[in-house]
Design a protein around this motif. Structure first.
Motif, PDB file in Angstrom:
ATOM      1  N   CYS A  52       0.635   2.611  -6.062  1.00 12.36           N
ATOM      2  CA  CYS A  52       0.090   1.422  -6.147  1.00 12.36           C
ATOM      3  C   CYS A  52       0.656   0.482  -7.280  1.00 12.36           C
ATOM      4  O   CYS A  52       1.003  -0.763  -7.204  1.00 12.36           O
ATOM      5  CB  CYS A  52      -1.189   1.303  -6.114  1.00 12.36           C
ATOM      6  SG  CYS A  52      -2.141   1.843  -4.532  1.00 12.36           S
ATOM      7  N   LYS A  53       0.900   1.156  -8.625  1.00 17.85           N
ATOM      8  CA  LYS A  53       1.338   0.445  -9.601  1.00 17.85           C
ATOM      9  C   LYS A  53       2.824   0.035  -9.655  1.00 17.85           C
ATOM     10  O   LYS A  53       3.462  -0.998 -10.234  1.00 17.85           O
ATOM     11  CB  LYS A  53       1.275   1.049 -10.967  1.00 17.85           C
ATOM     12  CG  LYS A  53      -0.257   1.271 -11.177  1.00 17.85           C
ATOM     13  CD  LYS A  53      -0.435   2.170 -12.411  1.00 17.85           C
ATOM     14  CE  LYS A  53      -2.036   2.085 -12.930  1.00 17.85           C
ATOM     15  NZ  LYS A  53      -2.444   3.323 -13.560  1.00 17.85           N
ATOM     16  N   ASN A  56       3.124  -3.993  -7.807  1.00 12.43           N
ATOM     17  CA  ASN A  56       2.832  -5.311  -8.635  1.00 12.43           C
ATOM     18  C   ASN A  56       3.868  -5.078  -9.782  1.00 12.43           C
ATOM     19  O   ASN A  56       3.794  -5.785 -10.811  1.00 12.43           O
ATOM     20  CB  ASN A  56       1.610  -5.389  -9.146  1.00 12.43           C
ATOM     21  CG  ASN A  56       0.915  -4.508 -10.226  1.00 12.43           C
ATOM     22  OD1 ASN A  56       1.626  -3.558 -10.366  1.00 12.43           O
ATOM     23  ND2 ASN A  56      -0.092  -4.840 -10.616  1.00 12.43           N
ATOM     24  N   ALA A  73       7.859  -6.311  -2.281  1.00 14.82           N
ATOM     25  CA  ALA A  73       6.599  -7.019  -2.270  1.00 14.82           C
ATOM     26  C   ALA A  73       6.264  -8.433  -1.977  1.00 14.82           C
ATOM     27  O   ALA A  73       7.027  -9.311  -2.755  1.00 14.82           O
ATOM     28  CB  ALA A  73       5.465  -6.623  -3.451  1.00 14.82           C
ATOM     29  N   ALA A  78      10.716  -5.859  -6.473  1.00 10.08           N
ATOM     30  CA  ALA A  78      10.128  -5.822  -7.776  1.00 10.08           C
ATOM     31  C   ALA A  78      10.839  -5.440  -9.032  1.00 10.08           C
ATOM     32  O   ALA A  78      10.685  -5.972  -9.822  1.00 10.08           O
ATOM     33  CB  ALA A  78       8.938  -4.508  -7.505  1.00 10.08           C
ATOM     34  N   VAL A  83       6.162  -8.690 -13.964  1.00  3.38           N
ATOM     35  CA  VAL A  83       4.688  -8.378 -13.513  1.00  3.38           C
ATOM     36  C   VAL A  83       4.017  -9.709 -13.268  1.00  3.38           C
ATOM     37  O   VAL A  83       3.088  -9.772 -12.078  1.00  3.38           O
ATOM     38  CB  VAL A  83       4.020  -7.433 -14.416  1.00  3.38           C
ATOM     39  CG1 VAL A  83       2.501  -7.557 -14.112  1.00  3.38           C
ATOM     40  CG2 VAL A  83       4.548  -6.057 -14.639  1.00  3.38           C
ATOM     41  N   LEU A  86       4.930 -11.110  -9.862  1.00  4.56           N
ATOM     42  CA  LEU A  86       4.564 -10.431  -8.713  1.00  4.56           C
ATOM     43  C   LEU A  86       3.018 -10.398  -8.657  1.00  4.56           C
ATOM     44  O   LEU A  86       2.471 -10.585  -7.297  1.00  4.56           O
ATOM     45  CB  LEU A  86       5.002  -8.723  -8.849  1.00  4.56           C
ATOM     46  CG  LEU A  86       6.381  -8.639  -8.738  1.00  4.56           C
ATOM     47  CD1 LEU A  86       6.633  -7.172  -9.219  1.00  4.56           C
ATOM     48  CD2 LEU A  86       6.882  -8.852  -7.408  1.00  4.56           C
ATOM     49  N   SER A  87       2.418 -10.626  -9.594  1.00  2.00           N
ATOM     50  CA  SER A  87       0.826 -10.812  -9.675  1.00  2.00           C
ATOM     51  C   SER A  87       0.486 -12.229  -9.031  1.00  2.00           C
ATOM     52  O   SER A  87      -0.864 -12.028  -8.823  1.00  2.00           O
ATOM     53  CB  SER A  87       0.204 -10.748 -10.880  1.00  2.00           C
ATOM     54  OG  SER A  87       0.679  -9.519 -11.702  1.00  2.00           O
ATOM     55  N   SER A  89       0.983 -12.830  -6.140  1.00  2.06           N
ATOM     56  CA  SER A  89       0.661 -12.556  -4.680  1.00  2.06           C
ATOM     57  C   SER A  89       0.289 -11.320  -4.609  1.00  2.06           C
ATOM     58  O   SER A  89      -0.039 -10.949  -3.404  1.00  2.06           O
ATOM     59  CB  SER A  89       1.873 -12.795  -3.600  1.00  2.06           C
ATOM     60  OG  SER A  89       3.022 -11.928  -4.225  1.00  2.06           O
ATOM     61  N   ILE A  90       0.265 -10.349  -5.740  1.00  4.72           N
ATOM     62  CA  ILE A  90      -0.380  -9.050  -5.464  1.00  4.72           C
ATOM     63  C   ILE A  90      -1.517  -8.894  -6.630  1.00  4.72           C
ATOM     64  O   ILE A  90      -1.426  -8.767  -7.813  1.00  4.72           O
ATOM     65  CB  ILE A  90       0.419  -7.941  -5.830  1.00  4.72           C
ATOM     66  CG1 ILE A  90       1.910  -8.051  -5.252  1.00  4.72           C
ATOM     67  CG2 ILE A  90       0.079  -6.664  -5.673  1.00  4.72           C
ATOM     68  CD1 ILE A  90       1.796  -8.064  -3.593  1.00  4.72           C
ATOM     69  N   TYR A  92      -4.997  -7.014  -8.087  1.00  6.21           N
ATOM     70  CA  TYR A  92      -5.227  -5.710  -8.420  1.00  6.21           C
ATOM     71  C   TYR A  92      -6.708  -5.641  -9.241  1.00  6.21           C
ATOM     72  O   TYR A  92      -6.833  -6.335 -10.183  1.00  6.21           O
ATOM     73  CB  TYR A  92      -4.067  -5.065  -9.370  1.00  6.21           C
ATOM     74  CG  TYR A  92      -3.853  -3.858  -9.349  1.00  6.21           C
ATOM     75  CD1 TYR A  92      -4.838  -2.677  -9.374  1.00  6.21           C
ATOM     76  CD2 TYR A  92      -2.570  -2.913  -8.922  1.00  6.21           C
ATOM     77  CE1 TYR A  92      -4.588  -1.317  -9.362  1.00  6.21           C
ATOM     78  CE2 TYR A  92      -2.071  -1.802  -8.752  1.00  6.21           C
ATOM     79  CZ  TYR A  92      -3.208  -0.765  -9.010  1.00  6.21           C
ATOM     80  OH  TYR A  92      -2.993   0.545  -8.994  1.00  6.21           O
ATOM     81  N   PRO A 164      -4.458 -13.908  -3.528  1.00  5.34           N
ATOM     82  CA  PRO A 164      -3.114 -13.101  -3.295  1.00  5.34           C
ATOM     83  C   PRO A 164      -3.011 -12.702  -1.851  1.00  5.34           C
ATOM     84  O   PRO A 164      -3.997 -12.568  -1.049  1.00  5.34           O
ATOM     85  CB  PRO A 164      -3.550 -11.832  -4.112  1.00  5.34           C
ATOM     86  CG  PRO A 164      -5.055 -11.740  -4.132  1.00  5.34           C
ATOM     87  CD  PRO A 164      -5.517 -13.161  -4.311  1.00  5.34           C
TER      88      PRO A 164
END
Length: 570
Positions: A52-53, A56, A73, A78, A83, A86-87, A89-90, A92, A164
């Motif tokens: 999973c890491k 993002n 993603a 990626a 980060v 990406l974060s 829309s992702i 966590y 997200p």
């Protein structure tokens, strides 16, 4: 009909940390469709969190190691984006979610991420997130005033304030009472169905997977074994058990009876599947009574009061009275914020009561401190690593004994190492062991103190189901070393299988003290305390069957009914 499209694509990804030859991910591939509600399952160390890491970009951008493969993603590769990008829309929510709470008040914290991304409507986004998570009424409260369940919801609110497209939650209910656990999953369901958010959960509790998720991914040794529809996945009983993953109890019960291969996966399905059994199976065994036991520790009208930030008086405990007896196996239960931790701290001498008296073996303790009680009461923390101060398992167990100049120390330590299956690890650093092994070390440290009473705070928290089963065995070994065991837990299956008494806390008060069989039938008490009995017990209650706490006892009960001809169609 809208055709779904991939929102996450993981292609032949491998990863291992520096200095570790074993790959944490080994050519893992997975496609997540837009709108999925996906559960990732697998044993400890199978690679779930690491996989999973990569979504993002935390791996490999933040966690350094040797990375191969490709992750895309929301249309972004990626490896080509940071980060922060990406974060957007992702989202966590991590297993240690309290580390995500950064601001003093609830609304400030929920708005913090969009504020840092420069969104002009950051406060509106925070308010929306609080509305979705049911925290709007707490917007002005200070974060430290929240219960554990409310803090988890706030961490979730902070993650969704960015709206997200994909939300990843690592073990969303590991430290929550059943009521808050259901609340978390209801919020996730709403996000998925009403707002189209793609949800990915790393989860051990297959009962929640059966109720809420649409697809299941099984991981083992860094590989994605398969992705299946939730029903097909949870009915793959033999395959899951081989990985030490336990399907829902009703599914296991149906599989054990081998009536057919179409098993129920939810309680409602199981009621129809198993209906027809009459409740008559003879008298129940006689129960032990408190007046036949030897009192060890008693609380009389204990209250704990503190002042809030606004200088208002608040009761953490109110007029709590109870007695613990030699041989007791007590489960202290209740929703987050019910007062369990305060009661444990009283028992361990960590907190002094505002009112009331504590008696040890009938003698009032006017001045009881941790030092006073340490010869009689041992406290084992929820986070096992907080108890480690030496560089070897043997050293951890010896530490207290050396400080007290205990004679024949080596013989006692050897026995404890053997009893807790730690002999092979005695020269290892406890901090480098697995979660289940660390828990065994913490139990061994408590046993080495040779107390009359040992207190365990959430002994099965953050452990997978297979490791939890081993902890139950360790609790049996613990009985060789102490008179009375008290645990605070949200794990109702542990309560059902292990405890002979169940103390139910709510809003600082003790509202029930009885055997789990009786309390699990009292709907008013269960509703007040936010408790949900294990699935198998709920099934037995619905079908008027005797109290069965294990699959084996349920199967035996069913077979007795078949032999006596009391099933429909017999």
């Amino acid at each position: 009909m809208r055709v779904s499209k991939p929102i996450v694509e993981i292609r032949n990804v491998s990863f291992h940390y520096p200095g570790n030859e074993k790959k944490v991910l080994n050519e893992a591939s997975l496609t997540v469709e837009e709108g999925d509600f996906l559960a990732i399952i697998g044993g400890n160390g199978s690679g779930k969190s690491t996989l999973c890491k990569t979504i993002n970009g935390l791996i490999p951008k933040f966690y350094v190691g040797e990375f191969e493969g490709e992750v895309v993603a929301d249309g972004l590769t990626a490896s080509e984006h940071d980060v922060a990008t990406l974060s957007k829309s992702i989202g966590y929510v991590y297993q240690d979610f309290e580390n995500q709470l950064l601001r003093p008040t609830v609304l400030d914290d929920a708005s913090f991420v969009p504020l840092n991304y420069g969104f002009a409507d950051f406060k509106e986004r925070g308010k929306w997130a609080l509305q979705v998570t049911g925290l709007s009424r707490l917007a002005k409260e200070f974060v430290w005033q929240l219960s554990g369940g409310q803090k988890h919801l706030l961490a979730l609110a902070g993650a969704i304030a960015m709206r997200p497209k994909v939300l990843i939650i690592d073990e969303p209910i590991a430290q929550l009472d059943p009521q808050h656990a259901k609340t978390i999953y209801d919020v996730l369901k709403n996000l998925n169905e009403e707002y189209g958010t793609t949800i990915i959960v790393i989860e051990h509790y297959t009962e929640f997977i059966a109720t809420y998720c649409k697809q299941v991914v099984l991981m083992d040794q860094g590989r994605v074994c398969w992705k299946k529809d939730v029903r097909e996945a949870l009915c793959s009983v033999e395959e899951l058990l081989a990985q030490q993953i336990f399907p829902p109890q009703v599914t296991l019960a149906a599989h054990s009876l081998k009536r057919n291969t179409s098993y129920p996966i939810t309680l409602d399905e199981a009621i129809g599947y198993f209906s027809g059994v009459t409740p008559h199976f003879g008298p129940l065994p006689e129960r032990n009574h408190h007046d036949e036991k030897v009192p060890v520790l008693a609380l009389k009208n204990i209250s704990v009061r503190y002042r809030t930030f606004g200088k208002q008086a608040k009761d953490a405990l109110h007029q709590v009275s109870t007695t613990f007896y030699k041989g007791d196996q007590v489960a202290l239960v209740g929703n987050n914020g019910a007062g369990k931790s305060s009661l444990l701290k009283i028992l361990g001498g960590i907190v002094k009561p505002t009112e009331g008296v504590m008696e040890l073996s009938g003698n009032p303790l006017k001045k009881f401190t941790p030092e006073t009680l340490s010869d009689h009461v041992a406290f084992v923390f929820q986070n096992a690593e907080e108890m480690f101060i030496d560089d070897s398992v043997r050293g951890e167990i010896e530490y207290y004994l050396k400080a007290r100049k205990v004679e024949n120390l080596d013989v006692l330590v050897d026995q404890i190492l053997a009893d807790f299956h730690l002999t092979d690890f005695q020269h290892h650093d406890a901090r480098l062991l697995s979660g289940g092994q660390q828990r065994r070390v913490s139990l061994a440290i408590g046993a080495a103190m040779r107390p009359s009473i040992i207190i365990l705070d959430e002994p099965t928290a953050n452990l997978d189901m297979a490791t939890k089963s081993n902890v139950v065995l360790m609790l049996e070994n613990l009985k060789k070393h102490v008179d009375t065991i008290i645990i605070a837990t949200h794990d109702m299956q542990l309560v059902a299988e292990w405890a002979n008494r169940m103390l139910v806390m709510h809003d600082g008060e003790l509202i029930a003290d009885d055997g789990s069989e009786d309390i699990f039938k009292q709907k008013e008490i269960l509703n007040r305390a936010g408790l949900v009995p294990p699935q198998l017990i709920r099934l037995c209650n619905q079908l008027d069957l005797p109290h069965c706490v294990t699959i084996d006892s349920f199967v035996e009960c069913w077979k007795q009914a078949e032999q006596r001809g009391v099933l429909n169609g017999s």
